[in-house]
Design an enzyme around this catalytic site. Structure first.
Site, PDB file in Angstrom:
ATOM      1  N   GLY A  28       5.590  20.753  84.410  1.00 27.43           N
ATOM      2  CA  GLY A  28       6.270  20.253  83.163  1.00 27.43           C
ATOM      3  C   GLY A  28       6.219  18.711  83.184  1.00 27.43           C
ATOM      4  O   GLY A  28       5.649  17.763  83.735  1.00 27.43           O
ATOM      5  N   HIS A  31       2.658  14.733  80.190  1.00 25.51           N
ATOM      6  CA  HIS A  31       2.228  13.467  79.453  1.00 25.51           C
ATOM      7  C   HIS A  31       0.640  13.622  79.488  1.00 25.51           C
ATOM      8  O   HIS A  31      -0.116  14.635  79.349  1.00 25.51           O
ATOM      9  CB  HIS A  31       2.256  12.299  80.655  1.00 25.51           C
ATOM     10  CG  HIS A  31       2.100  12.599  82.085  1.00 25.51           C
ATOM     11  ND1 HIS A  31       0.932  12.725  82.256  1.00 25.51           N
ATOM     12  CD2 HIS A  31       2.916  12.557  82.986  1.00 25.51           C
ATOM     13  CE1 HIS A  31       0.452  12.851  83.650  1.00 25.51           C
ATOM     14  NE2 HIS A  31       1.864  12.729  83.976  1.00 25.51           N
ATOM     15  N   HIS A  34      -1.614  15.279  81.923  1.00 16.49           N
ATOM     16  CA  HIS A  34      -1.747  16.710  81.758  1.00 16.49           C
ATOM     17  C   HIS A  34      -2.708  17.178  80.616  1.00 16.49           C
ATOM     18  O   HIS A  34      -3.217  18.119  80.716  1.00 16.49           O
ATOM     19  CB  HIS A  34      -0.286  17.348  81.394  1.00 16.49           C
ATOM     20  CG  HIS A  34       0.704  16.908  83.007  1.00 16.49           C
ATOM     21  ND1 HIS A  34       1.925  16.095  82.708  1.00 16.49           N
ATOM     22  CD2 HIS A  34       0.730  17.601  83.864  1.00 16.49           C
ATOM     23  CE1 HIS A  34       2.370  16.016  83.942  1.00 16.49           C
ATOM     24  NE2 HIS A  34       1.963  17.019  84.492  1.00 16.49           N
ATOM     25  N   GLY A 147      -5.697  17.052  88.938  1.00 21.26           N
ATOM     26  CA  GLY A 147      -5.819  15.654  88.683  1.00 21.26           C
ATOM     27  C   GLY A 147      -6.288  15.111  90.138  1.00 21.26           C
ATOM     28  O   GLY A 147      -5.563  15.436  91.047  1.00 21.26           O
ATOM     29  N   LYS A 149      -5.032  12.305  90.804  1.00 20.50           N
ATOM     30  CA  LYS A 149      -3.764  11.314  91.325  1.00 20.50           C
ATOM     31  C   LYS A 149      -3.371  11.831  92.665  1.00 20.50           C
ATOM     32  O   LYS A 149      -3.231  11.210  93.456  1.00 20.50           O
ATOM     33  CB  LYS A 149      -2.750  11.225  90.263  1.00 20.50           C
ATOM     34  CG  LYS A 149      -1.889  10.077  90.458  1.00 20.50           C
ATOM     35  CD  LYS A 149      -0.984   9.938  89.312  1.00 20.50           C
ATOM     36  CE  LYS A 149       0.081  10.881  89.481  1.00 20.50           C
ATOM     37  NZ  LYS A 149       1.033  11.154  90.500  1.00 20.50           N
ATOM     38  N   ARG A 187       7.304  10.986  87.177  1.00 21.80           N
ATOM     39  CA  ARG A 187       8.157  10.343  87.817  1.00 21.80           C
ATOM     40  C   ARG A 187       8.399   8.942  87.164  1.00 21.80           C
ATOM     41  O   ARG A 187       9.294   8.152  87.462  1.00 21.80           O
ATOM     42  CB  ARG A 187       8.012  10.460  89.447  1.00 21.80           C
ATOM     43  CG  ARG A 187       8.544  11.685  89.964  1.00 21.80           C
ATOM     44  CD  ARG A 187       8.332  11.385  91.424  1.00 21.80           C
ATOM     45  NE  ARG A 187       8.916  12.968  92.076  1.00 21.80           N
ATOM     46  CZ  ARG A 187       8.223  13.903  92.331  1.00 21.80           C
ATOM     47  NH1 ARG A 187       6.946  13.965  92.210  1.00 21.80           N
ATOM     48  NH2 ARG A 187       8.731  14.934  93.012  1.00 21.80           N
TER      49      ARG A 187
END
Length: 282
Positions: A28, A31, A34, A147, A149, A187
Site C-alpha cells: 500500500g 505511488h 506501484h 519492481g 528497486k 518511505r
C-alpha cells in the site's frame, strides 16, 4: 474494480474469469511506481489483474517502522480506480492472512538471504517469502510483477518459485524515479523537503559508479568505499554500498569486470530516521 477482503471473496471473484490472474503484491501507500507494476500486468493482456495491499508484520524487525508504516487504503483504492488497470483489489487484514500463528516459514538460503539486506535486516527475506508464498496460494496467479528497486527481493522470489516449481512467471518492472533521479518509495513520505533534496545523492552516487566503470575503472573496493565515504560525509548512516554480479549478488570475478552489464550496484543507507535503498544495473 472489485475490492475484496477475504480469501473466499477473492476466489469467488476470480471464478468469473476464464484466464489465470496476473498479480501485483504491495504494502500500500501507493505511488507511481506501484501503478507502473499494474500497467505492466495489464499490458500482458492475460487474465484479471489482482493487486494486494497488506502490511506484512513478518518482514519487519523489532525496531523497524511496522506501526508507523503509512496505511492509506481508501486513497490507494481511489488511485487504482482512476488508473483503471486493476480488476480486483485484495486487502486482507492480519486475521485473514494469519488466522493462527505462522509457525511454518520459508527459509531463504544464507548465500542469498543473509547478505546485503539480509545482513542488516535479519529475518526480512523469511518474512517476505512466507507472505508472498501465502499470497500466491490465495491468488494462484499465472504471473506476478515485482519492481527492480527491491533488487535482492526480486531475485529471492524468483529463486523461491523455481525451487518450489511454482507455475508462476516472475516479471520485473524498472525502477520509477522522480526527475531528480530519486527512486519512488512509500518511505519517502517520512522525509522533510530538505531531506528529499539530499536523498537524490543515492542515485547520483550510483550513476557515478556506473560512469566510472564504463570509463574502465576496475577497483571495486575503491569505488564502493568512495561512495560510502561521500554519503557518510553528508550525514548518512550507510549500511552498505556493494557492486555485485546480477546473476547471484556475489562479488564479481575478473570476467564480470570485463562485461559491466553483468553487474549491479546496490546501496542502503539511513537519512535521519528513514532507511532508503536503491540500485542501478551497470
Amino acid at each position: 474494480m472489485q475490492v475484496v477482503n477475504t480469501v473466499e471473496a477473492l476466489r469467488e471473484a476470480l471464478q468469473a474469469h476464464d484466464k489465470g490472474p496476473v498479480f501485483v503484491p504491495t504494502m500500500g501507500s501507493l505511488h507511481d511506481g506501484h501503478l507502473a507494476l499494474a500497467q505492466q500486468a495489464r499490458a500482458l493482456q492475460a487474465g484479471p489483474v489482482v493487486t494486494s495491499i497488506f502490511v506484512n508484520r513478518l518482514q519487519f524487525g523489532p525496531n523497524e517502522d511496522f506501526d508507523r508504516y503509512p496505511r492509506t487504503l481508501d486513497d490507494d483504492a481511489d488511485r487504482l480506480r482512476q488508473a483503471g488497470t486493476v480488476d480486483i483489489l485484495f486487502a486482507p487484514d492480519e486475521q485473514v492472512l494469519y488466522p493462527e500463528p505462522q509457525t511454518y516459514r520459508v527459509r531463504v538460503p544464507a548465500h542469498l538471504g543473509d547478505i546485503l539486506e539480509g545482513e542488516f535486516r535479519p529475518g526480512f527475506f523469511e518474512g517476505v517469502c512466507t507472505v508472498v508464498l501465502k499470497l500466491f496460494a490465495c491468488v494462484q496467479p499465472q504471473a506476478a510483477v515485482f519492481g527492480k528497486k527491491d533488487y535482492q527481493q526480486l531475485m529471492v522470489v524468483r529463486n523461491m518459485c523455481r525451487q518450489f516449481l511454482l507455475p508462476i512467471q516472475i516479471l520485473a518492472q524498472d525502477t520509477v524515479r522522480e526527475t531528480s533521479g530519486l527512486a519512488l518509495s512509500s518511505r519517502n513520505r517520512y522525509l522533510t523537503p530538505a531531506q528529499l533534496k539530499e536523498a537524490t545523492r543515492l542515485y547520483a552516487g550510483l550513476h557515478g559508479l556506473q560512469q566510472q566503470m564504463m570509463a574502465g575503472a576496475t577497483d571495486i573496493l575503491a569505488l564502493e568505499n568512495a561512495m560510502y565515504a561521500d554519503l557518510e560525509r553528508h550525514g548518512w548512516h550507510v549500511d552498505y554500498v556493494a557492486i555485485r554480479r546480477r546473476a547471484d549478488l556475489q562479488a564479481p570475478l575478473a570476467d564480470d569486470l570485463a562485461e559491466s552489464d553483468r553487474l549491479v550496484a546496490l546501496v542502503a543507507a539511513r537519512l535521519g530516521g528513514t532507511r532508503l535503498i536503491d540500485n542501478l544495473e551497470l
